[in-house]
Motif scaffolding. Structure first.
Motif, PDB file in Angstrom:
ATOM      1  N   HIS A   1     -48.529   5.760 -39.371  1.00 17.61           N
ATOM      2  CA  HIS A   1     -48.482   4.305 -39.528  1.00 17.61           C
ATOM      3  C   HIS A   1     -48.574   3.560 -38.194  1.00 17.61           C
ATOM      4  O   HIS A   1     -48.589   2.339 -38.166  1.00 17.61           O
TER       5      HIS A   1
ATOM      6  N   SER B   1     -47.104  -1.317 -35.391  1.00 18.97           N
ATOM      7  CA  SER B   1     -46.514  -0.437 -36.391  1.00 18.97           C
ATOM      8  C   SER B   1     -46.741  -1.052 -37.765  1.00 18.97           C
ATOM      9  O   SER B   1     -46.228  -2.131 -38.060  1.00 18.97           O
TER      10      SER B   1
ATOM     11  N   SER C   1     -45.375   1.988 -43.959  1.00 16.16           N
ATOM     12  CA  SER C   1     -45.662   3.403 -44.224  1.00 16.16           C
ATOM     13  C   SER C   1     -46.588   3.570 -45.433  1.00 16.16           C
ATOM     14  O   SER C   1     -46.895   2.617 -46.146  1.00 16.16           O
TER      15      SER C   1
ATOM     16  N   GLY D   1     -41.610   8.583 -47.892  1.00 14.05           N
ATOM     17  CA  GLY D   1     -41.983   7.498 -46.995  1.00 14.05           C
ATOM     18  C   GLY D   1     -43.197   7.802 -46.147  1.00 14.05           C
ATOM     19  O   GLY D   1     -43.851   6.899 -45.629  1.00 14.05           O
ATOM     20  N   GLU D   2     -43.541   9.085 -45.993  1.00  8.60           N
ATOM     21  CA  GLU D   2     -44.735   9.468 -45.242  1.00  8.60           C
ATOM     22  C   GLU D   2     -45.954   9.562 -46.140  1.00  8.60           C
ATOM     23  O   GLU D   2     -47.072   9.489 -45.677  1.00  8.60           O
TER      24      GLU D   2
END
Length: 179
Positions: A27, A43, A46, A108-109
């Motif tokens: 991300h 950033s 995600s 979350g990834e």
């Protein structure tokens, strides 16, 4: 033993300098500690957040920013993290493991539970990372991560002494069918 910690050590006997080959680009360019001049990487949200847009061009555009910033920060060579995070041109990401089981601790990834959308997400993110303004060169080299059934993250396996770094990935046909 030369590749055990993401390749930071040099191979002087071959004239090969130290190189960090494990930058995480799921991300952002992971230059979170900024440069000495205070320049920090962008950033983005995600994977589950950007996959929820269903917008492949937006995903590719975000990945393009990550690719350009990763290349720029690598070229600048003036990070303030003292080598703790490293910075190379081999980006780990996107995560392609389909979010099937909520017990997996790394949703979350990931991106989505839909296989088609996950494939489209992976394609958009990969092209965005790699394809820069000059088509003769890639911005960064992409290393896709967490393919099928990569869901060992603590739990009963950890209680038995296993973790995701030292187990044999023998996936049963039953479990694989769920992916």
């Amino acid at each position: 033993g030369h590749l055990k910690n993401r390749g930071r050590q040099a191979l002087p006997e071959l004239g090969v300098p130290s190189y960090y080959w494990g930058s995480n680009c799921i991300h952002s360019s992971m230059s979170a500690n900024c440069t000495a001049a205070g320049r920090c990487s962008t950033s983005f949200p995600s994977g589950p957040s950007w996959s929820a847009t269903f917008d492949r061009e937006l995903m590719r555009s975000m990945a393009g920013v990550v690719g350009r910033e990763t290349r720029a920060f690598f070229n600048m060579k003036n990070f303030t993290d003292n080598g703790k995070n490293g910075m190379g041109l081999d980006c780990w990401g996107p995560v392609l493991n389909i979010n099937r089981d909520p017990r997996w601790g790394r949703h979350g990834e990931g991106g989505t539970e839909d296989p088609f959308l996950m494939g489209q997400l992976g394609l958009a993110w990969t092209r965005g990372l790699q394809e820069g303004e000059d088509k003769r060169f890639i911005q960064v080299a992409v290393t896709l991560k967490h393919f099928d059934a990569n869901s060992l993250e603590g739990g009963a396996e950890a209680d038995q002494g296993y973790d995701r770094h030292d187990f044999s990935a023998q996936i049963s046909k039953y479990l694989l069918a769920d992916y």
